[in-house]
Design a protein around this motif. Sequence first.
Motif, PDB file in Angstrom:
ATOM      1  N   LEU A   1       0.827  -1.200   0.000  1.00 11.62           N
ATOM      2  CA  LEU A   1       0.000   0.000   0.000  1.00 11.62           C
ATOM      3  C   LEU A   1       0.867   1.258   0.000  1.00 11.62           C
ATOM      4  N   ARG A   2       1.903   1.270   0.829  1.00  8.17           N
ATOM      5  CA  ARG A   2       2.788   2.434   0.882  1.00  8.17           C
ATOM      6  C   ARG A   2       3.558   2.597  -0.418  1.00  8.17           C
ATOM      7  N   TYR A   3       3.937   1.480  -1.021  1.00 13.68           N
ATOM      8  CA  TYR A   3       4.708   1.523  -2.269  1.00 13.68           C
ATOM      9  C   TYR A   3       3.908   2.205  -3.374  1.00 13.68           C
ATOM     10  N   TYR A   4       2.640   1.840  -3.511  1.00 12.43           N
ATOM     11  CA  TYR A   4       1.840   2.409  -4.597  1.00 12.43           C
ATOM     12  C   TYR A   4       1.272   3.777  -4.244  1.00 12.43           C
ATOM     13  N   ALA A   5       0.944   3.976  -2.970  1.00 11.65           N
ATOM     14  CA  ALA A   5       0.341   5.250  -2.576  1.00 11.65           C
ATOM     15  C   ALA A   5       1.302   6.417  -2.743  1.00 11.65           C
ATOM     16  N   ARG A   6       2.597   6.186  -2.536  1.00 15.33           N
ATOM     17  CA  ARG A   6       3.548   7.286  -2.630  1.00 15.33           C
ATOM     18  C   ARG A   6       3.630   7.848  -4.048  1.00 15.33           C
ATOM     19  N   TYR A   7       3.246   7.068  -5.047  1.00 14.38           N
ATOM     20  CA  TYR A   7       3.291   7.566  -6.414  1.00 14.38           C
ATOM     21  C   TYR A   7       2.223   8.622  -6.673  1.00 14.38           C
ATOM     22  N   LEU A   8       1.155   8.619  -5.898  1.00 16.67           N
ATOM     23  CA  LEU A   8       0.193   9.707  -6.004  1.00 16.67           C
ATOM     24  C   LEU A   8       0.851  11.034  -5.650  1.00 16.67           C
ATOM     25  N   THR A   9       1.679  10.999  -4.606  1.00 15.67           N
ATOM     26  CA  THR A   9       2.415  12.202  -4.227  1.00 15.67           C
ATOM     27  C   THR A   9       3.405  12.575  -5.317  1.00 15.67           C
ATOM     28  N   HIS A  10       4.089  11.585  -5.899  1.00 16.42           N
ATOM     29  CA  HIS A  10       5.051  11.892  -6.964  1.00 16.42           C
ATOM     30  C   HIS A  10       4.364  12.603  -8.128  1.00 16.42           C
ATOM     31  N   VAL A  11       3.197  12.106  -8.522  1.00 17.30           N
ATOM     32  CA  VAL A  11       2.483  12.712  -9.655  1.00 17.30           C
ATOM     33  C   VAL A  11       2.136  14.161  -9.351  1.00 17.30           C
ATOM     34  N   TRP A  12       1.633  14.411  -8.142  1.00 21.92           N
ATOM     35  CA  TRP A  12       1.296  15.780  -7.786  1.00 21.92           C
ATOM     36  C   TRP A  12       2.532  16.677  -7.750  1.00 21.92           C
ATOM     37  N   VAL A  13       3.644  16.142  -7.275  1.00 18.40           N
ATOM     38  CA  VAL A  13       4.863  16.944  -7.255  1.00 18.40           C
ATOM     39  C   VAL A  13       5.336  17.247  -8.667  1.00 18.40           C
ATOM     40  N   TRP A  14       5.236  16.295  -9.567  1.00 17.91           N
ATOM     41  CA  TRP A  14       5.608  16.559 -10.957  1.00 17.91           C
ATOM     42  C   TRP A  14       4.715  17.642 -11.565  1.00 17.91           C
ATOM     43  N   ILE A  15       3.429  17.626 -11.201  1.00 21.45           N
ATOM     44  CA  ILE A  15       2.525  18.679 -11.669  1.00 21.45           C
ATOM     45  C   ILE A  15       2.911  20.016 -11.059  1.00 21.45           C
ATOM     46  N   ASN A  16       3.160  20.023  -9.759  1.00 19.45           N
ATOM     47  CA  ASN A  16       3.401  21.285  -9.058  1.00 19.45           C
ATOM     48  C   ASN A  16       4.770  21.892  -9.350  1.00 19.45           C
ATOM     49  N   THR A  17       5.692  21.102  -9.893  1.00 22.54           N
ATOM     50  CA  THR A  17       6.987  21.646 -10.306  1.00 22.54           C
ATOM     51  C   THR A  17       7.118  21.730 -11.816  1.00 22.54           C
ATOM     52  N   LEU A  18       6.137  21.152 -12.524  1.00 21.16           N
ATOM     53  CA  LEU A  18       6.171  21.113 -13.997  1.00 21.16           C
ATOM     54  C   LEU A  18       7.473  20.491 -14.491  1.00 21.16           C
ATOM     55  N   SER A  19       7.932  19.456 -13.803  1.00 20.91           N
ATOM     56  CA  SER A  19       9.168  18.792 -14.201  1.00 20.91           C
ATOM     57  C   SER A  19       9.218  17.402 -13.585  1.00 20.91           C
ATOM     58  N   PHE A  20      10.173  16.608 -14.072  1.00 18.48           N
ATOM     59  CA  PHE A  20      10.417  15.273 -13.542  1.00 18.48           C
ATOM     60  C   PHE A  20      11.776  15.193 -12.851  1.00 18.48           C
ATOM     61  N   ARG A  21      12.332  16.337 -12.471  1.00 20.43           N
ATOM     62  CA  ARG A  21      13.696  16.302 -11.959  1.00 20.43           C
ATOM     63  C   ARG A  21      13.789  15.811 -10.520  1.00 20.43           C
ATOM     64  N   ILE A  22      12.660  15.691  -9.822  1.00 23.29           N
ATOM     65  CA  ILE A  22      12.653  15.108  -8.492  1.00 23.29           C
ATOM     66  C   ILE A  22      12.145  13.671  -8.630  1.00 23.29           C
ATOM     67  N   LYS A  23      13.013  12.699  -8.417  1.00 26.66           N
ATOM     68  CA  LYS A  23      12.632  11.310  -8.649  1.00 26.66           C
ATOM     69  C   LYS A  23      11.818  10.715  -7.513  1.00 26.66           C
ATOM     70  N   ASP A  24      11.997  11.222  -6.304  1.00 26.28           N
ATOM     71  CA  ASP A  24      11.208  10.771  -5.165  1.00 26.28           C
ATOM     72  C   ASP A  24      11.087  11.934  -4.198  1.00 26.28           C
ATOM     73  N   THR A  25       9.913  12.083  -3.632  1.00 28.09           N
ATOM     74  CA  THR A  25       9.657  13.269  -2.817  1.00 28.09           C
ATOM     75  C   THR A  25       9.500  12.977  -1.329  1.00 28.09           C
ATOM     76  N   MET A  26       9.479  11.707  -0.953  1.00 31.90           N
ATOM     77  CA  MET A  26       9.182  11.373   0.434  1.00 31.90           C
ATOM     78  C   MET A  26      10.319  10.648   1.145  1.00 31.90           C
ATOM     79  N   CYS A  27      11.419  10.442   0.453  1.00 31.07           N
ATOM     80  CA  CYS A  27      12.558   9.771   1.071  1.00 31.07           C
ATOM     81  C   CYS A  27      13.183  10.688   2.121  1.00 31.07           C
ATOM     82  N   GLY A  28      13.437  10.134   3.306  1.00 30.88           N
ATOM     83  CA  GLY A  28      13.996  10.926   4.393  1.00 30.88           C
ATOM     84  C   GLY A  28      15.504  10.869   4.496  1.00 30.88           C
ATOM     85  N   PHE A  29      16.172  10.428   3.440  1.00 27.95           N
ATOM     86  CA  PHE A  29      17.639  10.370   3.393  1.00 27.95           C
ATOM     87  C   PHE A  29      18.090  11.499   2.475  1.00 27.95           C
ATOM     88  N   ARG A  30      18.596  12.595   3.064  1.00 27.17           N
ATOM     89  CA  ARG A  30      18.892  13.800   2.289  1.00 27.17           C
ATOM     90  C   ARG A  30      20.117  14.531   2.841  1.00 27.17           C
TER      91      ARG A  30
END
Length: 237
Positions: A120-149
């Motif tokens: 469930l977590r694996y697939y649900a996080r892609y909803l966030t990815h799609v919204w982030v791609w929309i909100n940045t108008l780009s694909f340059r962020i490959k993952d938005t929820m990883c806490g290793f930064r």
Amino acid sequence: MYNHEEAIGPTLASVLDYGYPVLLVDDGSSPACRDVLISLERQYGDRVCLIRLEQNGGKGAAVKAGLRQLLKQGYTHAVQIDADGQHDLNDLPLFLELGMASPDALVTGYPRYDESVPALRYYARYLTHVWVWINTLSFRIKDTMCGFRVYPLAPVVELLDREPCGNRMDFDPEVIVRWAWRGLPIKNLPTRVHYPLDGVSHFDAVKDNVLISLMHARLFFGMLVRLPSIIRRRRNG
């Protein structure tokens, strides 16, 4: 961190193996976890510093407090790592190397999962990815929820002082979107992620999903306001 008294000891020891000082942020944990953190600070001396938030504010609140504390102490960069041991700390030198090679960039991991990841977590996080791609108008962020930064401290604290970012699980995606809106560099680094069978998750399925949904709505309208400047930056860059 919040109530990870079983996992924090091994995680901390693995980080310290690389020779860097560590700041622990206790996000209003229980007395049992608080006592473990105090003991770890005493055990490692000046290699470990502990700050404690009196009330639990959420992951984002703890990260913000840690970033501001490290900047105050004179550091230029900070590595964010979750306390629960899900990140493969063998990748830590790669994050540090990329951070040193690109000191102005926010370095973010994008997960390579094993079979331990909840479906469930694996697939649900892609909803966030799609919204982030929309909100940045780009694909340059490959993952938005990883806490290793790796964060450059001065610019990210300045961002946090000027712009709202969520205090719970909405923090990780929101701060990186607002970073991207400023045209600041982002580096993506693959990293292995493992979910321990006895791991403790503090994700509230109702509260955090509501906050994340509100965050996406807030960012979408923020993107519309910034749309001319985003397009102008693309044309010039």
